[in-house]
Motif scaffolding. Structure first.
Motif: not given
Length: 386
Positions: A160-165, A220-223
């Protein structure tokens, strides 16, 4: 992940690494490694690493090996536990200088990949002695063996942190799911086999071609995780003219593009940054009351706030008080924010050497603390309050 045993260190050190990956396969006696499982990202990182490689890292593959083997390829990196981070950091810096969003994305994913360890269920060590130059890389740690304690929750948080970055540099945050590892192996498996693959000539990566990837989160969790992360303009990396500049790609373009008006607007409109921060997060509404004698250049407000509600989070986190001048998403670890602010003070704000030195000293103190105490230490050292 399972570790390979180094058979001949002198031979490896003396070898000519014309094809380091292939040669490594000859020299290493392996149990069940998996450093080639995500080859598509390994190859991209290697390409970018070698455009400017001051530490002399032999090959990106070494960052995914267990320490005994990795040490042979770490160049001048002093802590083998930090080799993966250092490799990703340099590759990211080089990709950023080239305005290469896929390259930055690959470096971020590579940083999140699982490293080899000695047996099923054994977690790899964190990098604690070297801070990444790029805060996007500093925000990420490597996946842990899926059979290790708490791995499911740890690996999900990493993704999830990777997705943000990834979103922050303009990449596709759903690509974070590709950093996932294998199904957990059995802790009673004394062979060290686990559930892995390691095909050096699989261009995409055998974890994909053999359908072995276990995703750590849902799309969905990534979004939901990136809902509060503003995608960077594709020109953002270009604002960094040298690898030494470590600003966030998510904000380099906005800060650089507003740098000229900021020098004239800042003295007459301190309300504007406050309004911008207020619209972005509830805890950043106050801005900073600066009593500092430090010269922050065109920027006036390097304070950090700590609290709930940033970027839609329910947990408390850190973010810059002034999102107009330091537009970076929230982070659980204050060192991500201090590193970014220091980078912006150097690159976009053109702060004085004394201010940058003070900020670096403040970061050393704040990064060793947690919660509000960490934010207070930073703000107090710089003479600002949020």
């Amino acid at each position: 992940m399972k570790q390979q045993t180094l058979l001949s260190l002198p031979l490896l050190l003396g070898a000519a690494f014309a094809r380091p990956v292939a040669l490594e396969g000859i020299i290493m006696k392996r149990e069940v490694p998996q450093e080639h499982s995500h080859n598509q990202f390994l190859a991209t990182v290697n390409t970018n690493l070698k455009t400017n490689n001051p530490a002399g890292i032999i090959d990106a593959v070494f960052g995914l090996l267990g320490n005994a083997a990795a040490a042979a390829g770490q160049g001048t990196i002093t802590d083998t536990d930090c080799l993966q981070q250092a490799t990703a950091d340099q590759a990211f810096t080089n990709a950023k200088a080239a305005s290469d969003i896929p390259g930055m994305t690959a470096a971020l994913i590579y940083r999140a990949l699982e490293r080899n360890t000695g047996k099923v269920g054994l977690a790899s060590n964190s990098c604690t002695t070297i801070t990444a130059v790029n805060p996007e890389i500093a925000a990420i740690s490597q996946h842990q063996d899926p059979a290790s304690t708490g791995a499911a929750a740890i690996n999900k948080a990493i993704v999830l942190e990777l997705a943000k970055q990834i979103a922050s540099v303009g990449g596709n945050p759903q690509d974070a799911l590709k950093s996932g590892t294998f199904a957990p192996g059995s802790l009673s498996d004394n062979t060290g086999k686990g559930n892995t693959c390691d095909t050096a000539d699989d261009v995409v990566g055998c974890i994909f071609s053999q359908n072995l990837l276990v995703e750590d989160a849902t799309a969905a969790e990534i979004s939901a995780a990136v809902a509060g992360v503003a995608p960077a303009a594709t020109a953002a990396p270009a604002a960094s003219s040298t690898p030494a500049t470590a600003g966030s790609c998510s904000v380099a373009a906005p800060v650089a593009s507003s740098a000229a008006p900021a020098s004239s607007a800042a003295p007459v409109s301190s309300a504007a940054p406050v309004s911008s921060a207020a619209s972005a997060s509830p805890a950043a509404t106050a801005g900073a009351a600066s009593t500092s004698t430090l010269d922050f250049g065109t920027c006036t407000d390097p304070a950090i706030v700590f609290g709930p509600g940033f970027d839609g989070r329910t947990e408390e986190s850190f973010e810059p008080a002034n999102l107009s001048q330091f537009n970076h998403g929230s982070a659980d670890n204050i060192k991500v924010i201090t590193g970014f602010i220091i980078s912006q003070l150097q690159s976009s704000c053109k702060a004085s050497a004394a201010a940058i030195s003070a900020a670096e000293a403040a970061a050393t103190t704040a990064n060793a603390l947690t919660g509000q105490a960490a934010a207070n230490a930073w703000n107090s050292a710089l003479g600002v309050s949020a």
